[in-house]
Design an enzyme around this catalytic site. Structure first.
Site, mmCIF file in Angstrom:
data_model
loop_
_atom_site.group_PDB
_atom_site.id
_atom_site.type_symbol
_atom_site.label_atom_id
_atom_site.label_comp_id
_atom_site.label_asym_id
_atom_site.label_seq_id
_atom_site.Cartn_x
_atom_site.Cartn_y
_atom_site.Cartn_z
ATOM 1 N N HIS A 24 32.007 -44.229 0.549
ATOM 2 C CA HIS A 24 32.746 -44.982 1.276
ATOM 3 C C HIS A 24 32.371 -46.222 2.354
ATOM 4 O O HIS A 24 32.531 -46.734 2.984
ATOM 5 C CB HIS A 24 33.594 -44.214 2.648
ATOM 6 C CG HIS A 24 33.316 -43.790 3.954
ATOM 7 N ND1 HIS A 24 31.878 -42.470 3.782
ATOM 8 C CD2 HIS A 24 33.018 -44.720 5.378
ATOM 9 C CE1 HIS A 24 31.387 -42.848 4.852
ATOM 10 N NE2 HIS A 24 31.813 -44.116 5.827
HETATM 11 C C1 UD1 Z 1 35.138 -46.055 9.176
HETATM 12 C C2 UD1 Z 1 33.460 -46.356 10.437
HETATM 13 C C3 UD1 Z 1 32.529 -46.207 9.285
HETATM 14 C C4 UD1 Z 1 32.829 -44.375 9.272
HETATM 15 C C5 UD1 Z 1 34.012 -44.451 8.098
HETATM 16 C C6 UD1 Z 1 34.429 -43.373 8.157
HETATM 17 C C7 UD1 Z 1 33.886 -49.015 11.089
HETATM 18 C C8 UD1 Z 1 32.457 -50.056 11.636
HETATM 19 N N1 UD1 Z 1 33.411 -48.303 10.216
HETATM 20 O O1 UD1 Z 1 34.672 -47.181 8.251
HETATM 21 O O2 UD1 Z 1 31.059 -45.896 9.790
HETATM 22 O O3 UD1 Z 1 31.525 -44.301 8.284
HETATM 23 O O4 UD1 Z 1 35.558 -44.732 9.089
HETATM 24 O O5 UD1 Z 1 35.558 -42.565 7.138
HETATM 25 O O6 UD1 Z 1 33.997 -48.610 12.160
HETATM 26 N N2 UD1 Z 1 42.458 -47.306 5.597
HETATM 27 C C9 UD1 Z 1 43.549 -46.876 4.904
HETATM 28 N N3 UD1 Z 1 43.173 -46.011 5.507
HETATM 29 C C10 UD1 Z 1 43.114 -45.600 6.768
HETATM 30 C C11 UD1 Z 1 42.261 -45.602 7.672
HETATM 31 C C12 UD1 Z 1 41.595 -46.716 6.295
HETATM 32 O O7 UD1 Z 1 44.131 -47.013 4.420
HETATM 33 O O8 UD1 Z 1 43.560 -44.212 7.249
HETATM 34 C C13 UD1 Z 1 42.007 -48.140 4.520
HETATM 35 C C14 UD1 Z 1 42.315 -50.115 5.393
HETATM 36 O O9 UD1 Z 1 42.519 -50.423 3.877
HETATM 37 C C15 UD1 Z 1 40.887 -50.160 5.723
HETATM 38 C C16 UD1 Z 1 39.748 -50.044 4.870
HETATM 39 O O10 UD1 Z 1 40.092 -48.665 5.398
HETATM 40 O O11 UD1 Z 1 40.853 -51.478 6.394
HETATM 41 C C17 UD1 Z 1 38.597 -49.705 6.385
HETATM 42 O O12 UD1 Z 1 39.378 -49.126 7.530
HETATM 43 P P1 UD1 Z 1 37.969 -49.274 8.776
HETATM 44 O O13 UD1 Z 1 37.988 -48.297 9.399
HETATM 45 O O14 UD1 Z 1 38.111 -50.514 8.936
HETATM 46 O O15 UD1 Z 1 36.472 -48.967 8.329
HETATM 47 P P2 UD1 Z 1 36.293 -47.129 7.373
HETATM 48 O O16 UD1 Z 1 35.260 -48.135 5.952
HETATM 49 O O17 UD1 Z 1 36.836 -46.267 7.436
HETATM 50 N N1 UDP Z 2 35.439 -35.226 5.638
HETATM 51 C C1 UDP Z 2 36.754 -34.475 5.074
HETATM 52 N N2 UDP Z 2 37.367 -34.698 4.426
HETATM 53 C C2 UDP Z 2 37.223 -35.531 3.085
HETATM 54 C C3 UDP Z 2 36.044 -36.065 2.982
HETATM 55 C C4 UDP Z 2 35.137 -36.056 4.322
HETATM 56 O O1 UDP Z 2 37.420 -33.854 5.257
HETATM 57 O O2 UDP Z 2 37.895 -36.284 1.812
HETATM 58 C C5 UDP Z 2 34.934 -34.831 6.798
HETATM 59 C C6 UDP Z 2 33.279 -34.358 6.326
HETATM 60 O O3 UDP Z 2 33.049 -33.045 5.907
HETATM 61 C C7 UDP Z 2 32.481 -35.222 7.727
HETATM 62 C C8 UDP Z 2 33.499 -36.411 7.354
HETATM 63 O O4 UDP Z 2 34.384 -36.161 6.874
HETATM 64 O O5 UDP Z 2 32.768 -34.079 8.409
HETATM 65 C C9 UDP Z 2 32.379 -37.703 7.731
HETATM 66 O O6 UDP Z 2 33.433 -38.412 7.561
HETATM 67 P P1 UDP Z 2 33.245 -40.346 7.101
HETATM 68 O O7 UDP Z 2 32.417 -39.665 5.230
HETATM 69 O O8 UDP Z 2 34.106 -40.362 6.953
HETATM 70 O O9 UDP Z 2 32.420 -40.516 7.899
HETATM 71 P P2 UDP Z 2 30.365 -40.864 8.080
HETATM 72 O O10 UDP Z 2 29.920 -39.689 8.463
HETATM 73 O O11 UDP Z 2 29.838 -41.424 7.312
HETATM 74 O O12 UDP Z 2 31.253 -41.569 9.012
#
Ligand code: UD1
Ligand code: UDP
Length: 352
Positions: A204
């Site tokens: 992601h």
């Molecule tokens: C964010 C964090 C990242 C973290 C990740 C965990 C920042 C800059 N990034 O990244 O550090 O590792 O969360 O998962 O804060 N979207 C949906 N539904 C949701 C959430 C997101 O459809 O519930 C889609 C939207 O198109 C959105 C994109 O995912 O634009 C990215 O979401 P965003 O929260 O901006 O960043 P992440 O890539 O999730």
């Molecule tokens: N996780 C989850 N379901 C999923 C993928 C990840 O519960 O489908 C959990 C995972 O076990 C971990 C956390 O989400 O505890 C990690 O989050 P993510 O990978 O979104 O973000 P990051 O840690 O890179 O910021």
């Protein structure tokens, strides 16, 4: 009783908050602000329900947007709440835009910021997370580090006061929930997966998902890895794959599933043969579960996991990914992340 406002917004923050909130509420009044950065049921509510995290007192509903727009909206809304609630502390986790908005809003109002998972560095400022962490660490009053490396990173940036290595709160969460997941989760049966007979994939990170060439190489690698693979696809990745016209349905033996809840995820991790990921949290969970990990990034903040090849950092070169998956290794796991009592230690330190 002193009042703490906790700002949460993204999936890994809900998971980190579960053990910490349980401890905090023994000694403090806690109010939770959910920024709404993550909003899908399986990216947010599922964790509150499964992990019995107290319902947010404020839900800002900010949703997705560009970095400036998302962070700016959060900053304005959090400031309003802080002015009204006048907390003694503001607590943030990790390195997301919600972390930065919360810490900046509080620091400007002279409310002491508590940062959990402080001191991590990838030394790559192209990552939004790196900017968020550096800024947050530099406006925080109390910094709770998960590892000794994190303490040293802060020291090098001249942050030396009120810094503690308490261990990793994600380890607390794993130890608390691992057996519960074993008992309750039916995810293996649901997807006809057998223990130690499949690879678990998560991707992601923006630096991967937003780059067509990298995603193409990654998908080529997954196509070359034989045997069952399961991939809970993050919404960001789903959208990017679609916009690039990259079709992962063609990858042989791949179970493409929606993001799963934490208990299903722990079970999937625990029974995987190997884990392929670019997630920070998943790299650590692989380590805690003693499942070999291949990390599709150029750097990792969790350098301890690279010791003894428990985690192999491969970037996005197709051949390097495939080679790492088939490499035979005998990792030696050590207690770099504490004793699974980080949450208790944090609250003890705060109470003093
Ligand atoms: C964010 C964090 C990242 C973290 C990740 C965990 C920042 C800059 N990034 O990244 O550090 O590792 O969360 O998962 O804060 N979207 C949906 N539904 C949701 C959430 C997101 O459809 O519930 C889609 C939207 O198109 C959105 C994109 O995912 O634009 C990215 O979401 P965003 O929260 O901006 O960043 P992440 O890539 O999730
Ligand atoms: N996780 C989850 N379901 C999923 C993928 C990840 O519960 O489908 C959990 C995972 O076990 C971990 C956390 O989400 O505890 C990690 O989050 P993510 O990978 O979104 O973000 P990051 O840690 O890179 O910021």
């Amino acid at each position: 009783m002193k009042k703490i406002i906790t700002v949460l917004g993204a999936r890994p923050q809900f998971i980190k908050a579960a053990p910490v909130s349980r401890e905090i509420r023994k000694e403090f009044q806690e109010l939770i602000v959910h920024t709404g950065q993550h909003y899908d049921q399986n990216m947010s509510d599922i964790f509150f329900e499964e992990l019995s995290i107290p319902k947010p007192d404020y839900h800002l509903g900010i949703g997705s947007g560009s970095h400036g727009e998302q962070t700016g909206k959060m900053l304005a809304s959090i400031e309003e709440i802080l002015l009204k609630e006048k907390p003694d502390y503001l607590l943030v986790y990790g390195d997301t835009n919600s972390t930065l908005a919360g810490s900046l809003a509080a620091a400007k109002l002279h409310i002491p910021v508590l940062h959990i998972e402080a001191g991590l560095r990838s030394f790559n400022k192209k990552m939004p997370e790196e900017i968020n962490r550096i800024m947050t660490d530099h406006v925080s009053s109390y910094l709770f580090c998960p590892t000794e490396t994190a303490v040293q990173n802060l020291y090098k940036e001249n942050i030396k006061e009120n810094v503690w290595n308490v261990g990793d709160v994600m380890y607390d969460a794993v130890i608390y929930n691992k057996e519960i997941a074993e008992e309750r989760s039916t995810v293996l049966q649901d997807h006809q997966l057998s223990s130690k007979d499949y690879y678990l994939i998560t991707i992601h990170r923006a630096e991967n998902t937003d780059d067509f060439e990298k995603m193409t190489r990654i998908i080529d690698a997954f196509s070359q890895i034989k045997g069952p693979k399961v991939w809970p696809v993050h919404p960001r990745t789903k959208k990017k794959l679609h916009s690039f016209g990259l079709d992962i349905n063609k990858i042989p033996d791949l179970h493409i599933i929606e993001p799963v809840g934490y208990l299903d995820m722990l079970k999937l991790e625990n029974h995987a043969l190997k884990i392929l990921t670019d997630s920070g949290g998943v790299q650590k969970e692989a380590y805690f579960m003693e499942v070999p990990c291949v990390t599709l990034r150029e750097q990792t903040e969790w350098v301890e996991t690279l010791e003894s090849e428990a985690n192999i950092l491969v970037g996005t070169d197709t051949q390097k990914i495939v080679d790492a998956v088939y490499k035979s290794i005998s990792p030696n796991y050590e207690a770099y992340f504490g004793e699974a009592d980080a949450s208790r230690k944090i609250v003890e330190l705060l109470s003093k």
